[in-house]
Write a protein that holds these residues in place. Structure first.
Motif, PDB file in Angstrom:
ATOM      1  N   VAL A 135     -17.908 156.202   6.434  1.00 28.63           N
ATOM      2  CA  VAL A 135     -16.711 156.490   7.221  1.00 28.63           C
ATOM      3  C   VAL A 135     -16.252 157.906   6.909  1.00 28.63           C
ATOM      4  CG1 VAL A 135     -14.294 155.861   7.630  1.00 28.63           C
ATOM      5  CG2 VAL A 135     -16.008 154.060   7.283  1.00 28.63           C
ATOM      6  N   MET A 136     -16.195 158.233   5.611  1.00 28.36           N
ATOM      7  CA  MET A 136     -15.809 159.569   5.149  1.00 28.36           C
ATOM      8  C   MET A 136     -17.049 160.186   4.497  1.00 28.36           C
ATOM      9  SD  MET A 136     -12.496 159.547   5.872  1.00 28.36           S
ATOM     10  CE  MET A 136     -11.453 160.522   4.808  1.00 28.36           C
ATOM     11  N   TRP A 159      -9.520 158.688  -0.430  1.00 35.22           N
ATOM     12  CA  TRP A 159     -10.264 158.172   0.729  1.00 35.22           C
ATOM     13  C   TRP A 159      -9.305 157.513   1.713  1.00 35.22           C
ATOM     14  CZ3 TRP A 159     -11.310 153.670   3.365  1.00 35.22           C
ATOM     15  CH2 TRP A 159     -12.506 153.575   4.080  1.00 35.22           C
ATOM     16  N   VAL A 160      -8.432 156.649   1.205  1.00 32.68           N
ATOM     17  CA  VAL A 160      -7.479 155.938   2.073  1.00 32.68           C
ATOM     18  C   VAL A 160      -6.490 156.918   2.695  1.00 32.68           C
ATOM     19  CG1 VAL A 160      -5.582 154.267   2.098  1.00 32.68           C
ATOM     20  CG2 VAL A 160      -7.705 153.726   0.888  1.00 32.68           C
ATOM     21  N   LEU A 163      -7.730 158.793   5.805  1.00 36.57           N
ATOM     22  CA  LEU A 163      -8.080 158.079   7.032  1.00 36.57           C
ATOM     23  C   LEU A 163      -7.150 158.456   8.178  1.00 36.57           C
ATOM     24  CD1 LEU A 163      -8.776 154.414   5.843  1.00 36.57           C
ATOM     25  CD2 LEU A 163     -10.445 156.051   6.702  1.00 36.57           C
ATOM     26  N   THR A 164      -7.709 158.565   9.362  1.00 36.04           N
ATOM     27  CA  THR A 164      -6.919 158.749  10.579  1.00 36.04           C
ATOM     28  C   THR A 164      -7.370 157.684  11.576  1.00 36.04           C
ATOM     29  OG1 THR A 164      -8.521 160.228  11.632  1.00 36.04           O
ATOM     30  CG2 THR A 164      -6.878 161.238  10.162  1.00 36.04           C
ATOM     31  N   GLU A 167     -11.103 157.223  12.385  1.00 32.21           N
ATOM     32  CA  GLU A 167     -12.016 156.440  11.550  1.00 32.21           C
ATOM     33  C   GLU A 167     -11.993 154.955  11.896  1.00 32.21           C
ATOM     34  OE1 GLU A 167     -12.219 160.169  10.063  1.00 32.21           O
ATOM     35  OE2 GLU A 167     -10.306 159.109  10.010  1.00 32.21           O
ATOM     36  N   PHE A 168     -10.989 154.520  12.672  1.00 29.93           N
ATOM     37  CA  PHE A 168     -10.877 153.106  13.005  1.00 29.93           C
ATOM     38  C   PHE A 168     -11.563 152.774  14.329  1.00 29.93           C
ATOM     39  CE2 PHE A 168      -7.583 153.877  10.015  1.00 29.93           C
ATOM     40  CZ  PHE A 168      -7.315 152.680   9.373  1.00 29.93           C
ATOM     41  N   ARG A 257     -17.783 151.643   9.688  1.00 28.57           N
ATOM     42  CA  ARG A 257     -16.641 151.860  10.578  1.00 28.57           C
ATOM     43  C   ARG A 257     -16.346 150.608  11.408  1.00 28.57           C
ATOM     44  NH1 ARG A 257     -16.326 157.480  13.749  1.00 28.57           N
ATOM     45  NH2 ARG A 257     -18.253 156.695  14.680  1.00 28.57           N
ATOM     46  N   LEU A 260     -14.390 148.453   9.033  1.00 30.39           N
ATOM     47  CA  LEU A 260     -13.044 148.964   8.865  1.00 30.39           C
ATOM     48  C   LEU A 260     -12.181 148.637  10.082  1.00 30.39           C
ATOM     49  CD1 LEU A 260     -10.935 150.700   7.408  1.00 30.39           C
ATOM     50  CD2 LEU A 260     -11.997 152.718   8.421  1.00 30.39           C
ATOM     51  N   TYR A 264      -8.942 146.098   9.954  1.00 33.98           N
ATOM     52  CA  TYR A 264      -7.639 146.689  10.278  1.00 33.98           C
ATOM     53  C   TYR A 264      -7.022 146.021  11.494  1.00 33.98           C
ATOM     54  CZ  TYR A 264      -4.027 150.269  10.688  1.00 33.98           C
ATOM     55  OH  TYR A 264      -2.827 150.928  10.739  1.00 33.98           O
TER      56      TYR A 264
END
Length: 481
Positions: A135-136, A159-160, A163-164, A167-168, A257, A260, A264
């Motif tokens: 993801v990153m 890392w958290v 996130l933007t 990334e979701f 991803r 994630l 989420y």
């Protein structure tokens, strides 16, 4: 008209695949290829059960790509040394102008890609690479001093925080290419139903699904019904409390991803509720990325070296009898034997048990962690170099963010804590099936009290004695460096 080539590696999916999506977006015909490197697989200790899953997935991927009017070639070659020539010849044969693929971060793979870049450039073909395994991507999660993290918790925090919403959002599978654009050679490949080539040893992986709808449904079911309780249930191997998605992540049948985005969606406050089960599971994804970032900037980890330099001096013992007892699940420690038999017969092992058996090999048997790392890769259906190496070095106290060497798992107390009724042990060690409850974790003590003869070995080492020896080995190594 020039064409595009998508080179599949550990990204065996059509969804959230930037290399594939970008190639299709070019508006040109697309060819896909996967290279079976049998010598490299052997050198990297690829498990036969994982090889089987790869080939089954390739057959499925070939069908999925055909619906997009993209033929998939599976070519068997000997080693990475043959990859540049193989790809160059494909590009010449099919008039390819651009090759698309995702980065791989291991040393051998980076050296291979550098050789491919050179060979393609000499033939006026572009190699376009994308970050699809993380993801990153490596280099994007750094300390305030612009250095790579060596400890997990601050890595996860950064890392958290980085996130933007981007990334979701996994990328959807591309739309099908207009068949009218396809050259005759591509149409002929789409009609080819020949078996996929693979001379590598294979073991039955049929208990693991390999089609997208089933894999996605498994992710959805876990997120909806088990993620909330993951933190409290994940360490108990007798419970079906984990996601069992690791094999799909290892081969890129599922992207981080996608995971994630799903977690989420079902648990929108998980990033804030860091004591909850959903965040705990998300942390496993972050661990996976942490280890990938490490190997990307520390190529010596791919050479069998310990992260902590002083631990290279540890005088590991070489005892083939003890090693084989551990490998075959005949140590006389029920939780160790149950875990090792689970690995041998299923190609998978519960994560808590991976830590327990790794501690036992390195701290009780005093055997080099590399032996365990190799054995796991030779048997795991979810074998993944970065995570496997990182996990083994963590347990052996030789790696980054490692368990301190003076913290040594007691296999009996670990068993009593995480398999309190002995259900997991009795399932995998049937010769102990008559022993009730937690007494199964000390079977010879129970047998002696009850006048029972067991067809089960006595413990091959005394944990208390071995613990002291382990401490001495580490202390001597640290002093000598």
């Amino acid at each position: 008209m020039s064409k595009q080539l998508v080179w599949f590696r550990n990204d065996l999916r059509t969804k959230d695949n930037q290399a594939l999506t970008t190639a299709v977006a070019s508006g040109k015909p697309v060819l896909a290829v996967y290279l079976v490197c049998r010598h490299q697989w052997k050198q990297h200790h690829l498990a036969p059960i994982q090889a089987d899953l790869i080939m089954r997935r390739l057959a499925q991927l070939q069908q999925d790509l055909a619906l997009l009017n993209i033929p998939l070639l599976v070519v068997e070659i000997d080693s990475f040394n043959h990859v540049p020539r193989c790809l160059t010849e494909l590009c010449q044969q099919y008039q390819i102008s651009d090759v698309h693929c995702h980065y791989q971060y291991e040393l051998n793979e980076q050296q291979r890609d550098n050789a491919v870049l050179s060979a393609l450039s000499s033939n006026n073909v572009s190699l376009l690479q994308y970050h699809g395994e993380c993801v990153m991507p490596p280099g994007s999660v750094l300390t305030k001093n612009r250095e790579n993290f060596k400890v997990f918790t601050p890595f996860r925090k950064t890392w958290v925080s980085g996130l933007t919403e981007r990334e979701f959002s996994p990328i959807a599978a591309p739309a099908a290419i207009d068949q009218a654009l396809l050259p005759e050679a591509f149409l002929a490949l789409l009609k080819n139903n020949s078996p996929l080539p693979c001379s590598y040893d294979r073991a039955d992986s049929s208990k693991w699904t390999c089609d997208d709808p089933s894999i996605i449904q498994q992710l959805r079911d876990f997120s909806a019904s088990k993620a909330a309780d993951y933190k409290q249930d994940r360490d108990f191997p007798a419970l079906a409390a984990t996601s069992n998605l690791s094999a799909y992540l290892a081969l890129g049948m599922l992207s981080p991803r996608q995971c994630l985005a799903r977690i989420y969606l079902d648990h929108p406050h998980c990033l804030d509720a860091q004591e909850g089960g959903a965040f705990t599971w998300l942390s496993e994804i972050v661990w996976r990325e942490f280890y990938r970032h490490l190997i990307a900037v520390n190529p010596r980890l791919c050479k069998g070296e310990a992260f902590l330099a002083w631990t290279q001096s540890i005088a590991w013992q070489q005892d083939l009898h003890l090693l084989q007892a551990w490998q075959q699940g005949q140590t006389g420690y029920p939780i160790i034997d149950a875990a090792m038999r689970q690995l041998k017969y299923t190609g998978w092992m519960h994560n808590r048990l991976r830590m327990i058996v790794a501690s036992f090999l390195t701290k009780d048997l005093l055997i080099d962690w590399r032996e365990g790392e190799r054995w796991f890769m030779q048997h795991l259906i979810d074998g993944d170099f970065a995570s496997n190496n990182g996990g083994w070095q963590w347990a052996a106290s030789t790696g980054t963010d490692a368990q301190p060497y003076f913290r040594i798992f007691n296999p009996t107390t670990q068993a009593q804590r995480f398999d309190p009724n002995g259900d997991f042990v009795r399932h995998w060690v049937p010769e102990l099936s008559d022993i009730p409850g937690k007494k199964v974790h000390q079977p010879h003590s129970w047998a002696e009290k009850n006048g029972h003869r067991l067809a089960y070995p006595l413990p091959i080492v005394d944990h208390a004695i071995q613990r002291k020896l382990a401490l001495s080995l580490f202390e001597q190594a640290k002093k000598s460096t």
